[in-house]
Design a protein around this motif. Structure first.
Motif, PDB file in Angstrom:
ATOM      1  N   ASP A 156       0.840  -1.193   0.000  1.00 55.53           N
ATOM      2  CA  ASP A 156       0.000   0.000   0.000  1.00 55.53           C
ATOM      3  C   ASP A 156       0.878   1.248   0.000  1.00 55.53           C
ATOM      4  OD1 ASP A 156       0.871   0.471   2.677  1.00 55.53           O
ATOM      5  OD2 ASP A 156      -0.743  -0.766   3.460  1.00 55.53           O
ATOM      6  N   ARG A 157       0.230   2.397   0.019  1.00 54.33           N
ATOM      7  CA  ARG A 157       0.932   3.681   0.042  1.00 54.33           C
ATOM      8  C   ARG A 157       0.709   4.384   1.381  1.00 54.33           C
ATOM      9  NH1 ARG A 157       2.614   6.192  -4.698  1.00 54.33           N
ATOM     10  NH2 ARG A 157       2.147   8.202  -3.729  1.00 54.33           N
ATOM     11  N   GLU A 158       0.779   3.624   2.454  1.00 53.03           N
ATOM     12  CA  GLU A 158       0.536   4.201   3.771  1.00 53.03           C
ATOM     13  C   GLU A 158       1.695   3.951   4.730  1.00 53.03           C
ATOM     14  OE1 GLU A 158      -3.295   3.462   5.437  1.00 53.03           O
ATOM     15  OE2 GLU A 158      -4.291   3.435   3.499  1.00 53.03           O
ATOM     16  N   HIS A 159       2.869   3.720   4.181  1.00 56.83           N
ATOM     17  CA  HIS A 159       4.048   3.609   5.039  1.00 56.83           C
ATOM     18  C   HIS A 159       4.397   4.990   5.595  1.00 56.83           C
ATOM     19  CE1 HIS A 159       4.790  -0.570   4.053  1.00 56.83           C
ATOM     20  NE2 HIS A 159       4.610  -0.284   2.774  1.00 56.83           N
ATOM     21  N   ILE A 160       5.301   5.011   6.544  1.00 53.84           N
ATOM     22  CA  ILE A 160       5.657   6.278   7.179  1.00 53.84           C
ATOM     23  C   ILE A 160       6.124   7.288   6.144  1.00 53.84           C
ATOM     24  CG2 ILE A 160       7.286   7.371   8.769  1.00 53.84           C
ATOM     25  CD1 ILE A 160       7.215   4.823  10.446  1.00 53.84           C
ATOM     26  N   HIS A 161       6.965   6.856   5.211  1.00 51.22           N
ATOM     27  CA  HIS A 161       7.479   7.812   4.219  1.00 51.22           C
ATOM     28  C   HIS A 161       6.371   8.293   3.279  1.00 51.22           C
ATOM     29  CE1 HIS A 161       8.255   3.684   2.641  1.00 51.22           C
ATOM     30  NE2 HIS A 161       7.824   4.186   1.495  1.00 51.22           N
ATOM     31  N   HIS A 162       5.391   7.428   2.983  1.00 54.11           N
ATOM     32  CA  HIS A 162       4.262   7.873   2.165  1.00 54.11           C
ATOM     33  C   HIS A 162       3.462   8.951   2.893  1.00 54.11           C
ATOM     34  CE1 HIS A 162       4.608   3.786   0.072  1.00 54.11           C
ATOM     35  NE2 HIS A 162       4.804   4.684  -0.869  1.00 54.11           N
ATOM     36  N   LYS A 163       3.246   8.749   4.182  1.00 55.75           N
ATOM     37  CA  LYS A 163       2.480   9.716   4.964  1.00 55.75           C
ATOM     38  C   LYS A 163       3.179  11.074   5.009  1.00 55.75           C
ATOM     39  CE  LYS A 163      -1.215   7.562   6.416  1.00 55.75           C
ATOM     40  NZ  LYS A 163      -2.576   8.085   6.137  1.00 55.75           N
ATOM     41  N   LEU A 164       4.489  11.058   5.141  1.00 51.79           N
ATOM     42  CA  LEU A 164       5.233  12.321   5.160  1.00 51.79           C
ATOM     43  C   LEU A 164       5.191  13.000   3.795  1.00 51.79           C
ATOM     44  CD1 LEU A 164       8.321  11.283   7.331  1.00 51.79           C
ATOM     45  CD2 LEU A 164       6.345  12.651   8.019  1.00 51.79           C
ATOM     46  N   LEU A 165       5.258  12.220   2.737  1.00 55.25           N
ATOM     47  CA  LEU A 165       5.137  12.798   1.393  1.00 55.25           C
ATOM     48  C   LEU A 165       3.763  13.427   1.190  1.00 55.25           C
ATOM     49  CD1 LEU A 165       6.862  10.010  -0.751  1.00 55.25           C
ATOM     50  CD2 LEU A 165       7.699  12.340  -0.410  1.00 55.25           C
ATOM     51  N   GLN A 166       2.734  12.795   1.730  1.00 52.58           N
ATOM     52  CA  GLN A 166       1.381  13.330   1.601  1.00 52.58           C
ATOM     53  C   GLN A 166       1.211  14.649   2.339  1.00 52.58           C
ATOM     54  OE1 GLN A 166      -1.192  10.171   2.970  1.00 52.58           O
ATOM     55  NE2 GLN A 166      -0.473   8.750   1.387  1.00 52.58           N
ATOM     56  N   ARG A 167       2.092  14.923   3.275  1.00 49.94           N
ATOM     57  CA  ARG A 167       2.032  16.185   4.013  1.00 49.94           C
ATOM     58  C   ARG A 167       2.790  17.303   3.312  1.00 49.94           C
ATOM     59  NH1 ARG A 167       0.044  16.459   9.020  1.00 49.94           N
ATOM     60  NH2 ARG A 167      -0.802  14.544   9.887  1.00 49.94           N
ATOM     61  N   GLY A 168       3.237  17.043   2.102  1.00 48.52           N
ATOM     62  CA  GLY A 168       3.850  18.091   1.299  1.00 48.52           C
ATOM     63  C   GLY A 168       5.362  18.138   1.339  1.00 48.52           C
ATOM     64  N   MET A 169       5.991  17.200   2.028  1.00 46.93           N
ATOM     65  CA  MET A 169       7.446  17.183   2.078  1.00 46.93           C
ATOM     66  C   MET A 169       7.998  16.597   0.784  1.00 46.93           C
ATOM     67  SD  MET A 169       7.974  15.871   6.022  1.00 46.93           S
ATOM     68  CE  MET A 169       9.743  16.114   5.979  1.00 46.93           C
ATOM     69  N   SER A 170       9.188  17.034   0.412  1.00 43.16           N
ATOM     70  CA  SER A 170       9.831  16.490  -0.778  1.00 43.16           C
ATOM     71  C   SER A 170      10.449  15.139  -0.455  1.00 43.16           C
ATOM     72  CB  SER A 170      10.915  17.443  -1.278  1.00 43.16           C
ATOM     73  OG  SER A 170      12.010  17.481  -0.372  1.00 43.16           O
ATOM     74  N   HIS A 171      10.805  14.417  -1.513  1.00 41.17           N
ATOM     75  CA  HIS A 171      11.424  13.105  -1.364  1.00 41.17           C
ATOM     76  C   HIS A 171      12.671  13.199  -0.481  1.00 41.17           C
ATOM     77  CE1 HIS A 171      12.101   9.064  -3.517  1.00 41.17           C
ATOM     78  NE2 HIS A 171      12.998   9.133  -2.557  1.00 41.17           N
TER      79      HIS A 171
END
Length: 514
Positions: free
Chosen positions: A281-296
């Motif tokens: 899925d796309r709900e790992h910790i890094h996915h969640k941070l990306l969804q908050r507008g942070m860059s890769h």
């Protein structure tokens, strides 16, 4: 020995730097690439896998060279090779599994089988878990229990590092911090061979990161993430044989904090939501941070910082006093709690809501009983005044903020609120009706229909949005309570209305008595 340590680290770093570029070019030519074929993939072009090949060969060459140099130059410092011979064969097996998976793909159950075999090989070689610290001392295991516990540890850590390999440089960078912790622990414990191995592994990882950090030109691949995870789990097991129990267990658990946390959250999320544990899925910790507008790159740096904090806290446990252990646990618990809340997982929000509802069951029972009691009293109510008192008593101890009863008699409606000779069936908590105009309350309208099917009015119930969740079984309103109230309204309304015929309509029209 310091020169040998430094030479091992630098040698592994340089070798990895050179070999990674070579592996990248060969993998690209052979088509061993990972295309962005699934929504969870975050790269936008096909990139070569098998980065772990460069790490493993750099590690093996650097470690072997260091051991040869040590035996030739300082034979008195040459360590026993038994730990390496115990760890290396199953580690190579895991590496080959990863290579095959990167090229051909392997199902999860086959992976687990091979990992279990590798864990059993470590157990047979003497690297095993036979006791765990608990609140009141250490619990000793027999080999029958120790074998599955050891295998479970190996599989958990191996797959944990594989699971966080979702962003450029994330798994390798997190593993680098964990490897350095193992090195420090081994160095302080005079475990020269383990110190040498961890330095070689750290150098190989760091050299690879030059090509794997965002924007990456090669991926770590399963051959790299599985190998690194297995090596760290095995090195932690070796340290467990030589260190006090609290150090042996707590330090690896804390230093591997990020991958362990990611794995735990992923398993719990999928179990709570009823999805298979192995579903991507796309709900790992890094996915969640990306969804908050942070860059890769920002996400990776933040998670590097988290890994560094875990590593630092684990080193505090080298001096495991009561206050130190308490401080580490407090910081970890608070940090993880705040972090998980900040990520906003729906599954944990729902669990929290259910837990809160469970704690509030007593209030729900009290409120439900108030409605049931009102239902029984309405059956014998003899006036609107008595109906009003019954409703007021029921709602005053309940979670609703206001109600208004509107009655209809013989087909023509009138509001009891405005009727001059009838009691006002309207109630609210202080200031409630003044706020309705501002739209900060929701309402529910219950049609009052008698058992005979006659509509005799409506009950409008209101509740502020800002208040807590409704502590009541709403089905109580829509079943017997509504019917009983309708009967009471119909029965008492007829006492106060006189029907008179009119010349305009032969039907009976309600007229105010008197």
């Amino acid at each position: 020995m310091t020169i040998i340590f430094l030479g091992t680290f630098v040698g592994a770093l340089v070798l990895s730097f050179i070999l990674t570029k070579l592996v990248r070019d060969v993998a690209t030519l052979r088509g061993w690439v990972a295309a962005p074929a699934q929504p969870r993939h975050l790269h936008n072009r096909a990139l070569p896998r098998l980065g772990g090949v460069a790490i493993v060969f750099s590690f093996l060459i650097a470690t072997g060279s260091a051991l040869v140099v040590t035996r030739l130059m300082r034979p008195e410092l040459s360590p026993s090779l038994r730990p390496l011979l115990t760890i290396l064969p199953p580690a190579i097996l895991i590496f080959l599994l990863g290579v095959y998976d990167d090229i051909r793909s392997v199902g999860p159950y086959w992976k687990f089988l091979v990992q279990a075999i590798a864990g059993a090989m470590l157990f047979a070689g003497g690297l095993r878990i036979l006791d765990l610290p608990v609140l009141f001392g250490a619990h000793q295991f027999s080999w029958i229990t120790g074998l599955p516990v050891t295998i479970l540890w190996v599989m958990a850590i191996t797959n944990a590092f594989n699971l966080i390999d979702g962003l450029d440089g994330l798994a390798a960078g997190s593993a680098l911090f964990s490897t350095l912790v193992v090195f420090v622990v081994a160095l302080l414990g005079n475990l020269s061979l383990i110190s040498l191995i961890t330095l070689a592994l750290a150098g190989a990882i760091l050299g690879f990161l030059r090509y794997n950090f965002n924007p990456a030109t090669i991926f770590l691949g399963d051959c790299g993430s599985l190998f690194i995870g297995f090596m760290l789990s095995a090195l932690a097991l070796y340290g467990a044989q030589k260190a006090p129990t609290i150090i042996a267990v707590a330090i690896p658990m804390v230093s591997f904090g990020l991958p362990i946390l990611e794995t735990s959250l992923s398993v719990l999320r999928r179990l709570i939501s009823g999805r298979p544990v192995f579903t991507a899925d796309r709900e790992h910790i890094h996915h969640k941070l990306l969804q908050r507008g942070m860059s890769h790159r920002q996400v990776v740096i933040v998670l590097y910082a988290v890994s560094a904090v875990f590593a630092l806290l684990s080193l505090f446990l080298l001096w495991p006093t009561g206050s130190t252990l308490g401080l580490v646990l407090a910081v970890l618990g608070t940090g993880v709690w705040i972090g998980v809340q900040h990520l906003g997982y729906l599954e944990f929000g729902e669990i929290r809501r259910v837990a809160q509802r469970t704690m509030e069951q007593r209030q729900i029972v009290v409120n439900n009983l108030a409605i049931r009691r009102a239902t029984e009293e309405l059956k014998v109510a003899e006036s609107f005044q008595q109906v009003g008192r019954i409703l007021t008593a029921a709602f005053d101890s309940n979670d609703f903020d206001a109600f208004e009863l509107r009655a209809e008699v013989a087909g023509r409606g009138f509001h009891l609120v405005d009727a001059e000779d009838l009691p006002q069936l309207r109630w609210s908590k202080p200031g409630m009706f003044a706020t309705i105009e501002f739209g900060d309350a929701w309402s529910m309208t219950l049609p009052l229909v008698t058992a005979g099917g006659e509509l005799c009015g409506n009950l409008i119930i209101l509740k502020r949005y800002a208040n807590r969740d409704l502590q009541l079984d709403i089905n109580l309103f829509t079943s017997l309570f509504a019917t009983t109230l309708a009967e009471a309204v119909h029965r008492n309304a007829m006492q106060n209305v006189e029907f008179m015929p009119t010349t305009d309509n032969p039907s009976l029209l309600p007229a105010q008595a008197g």
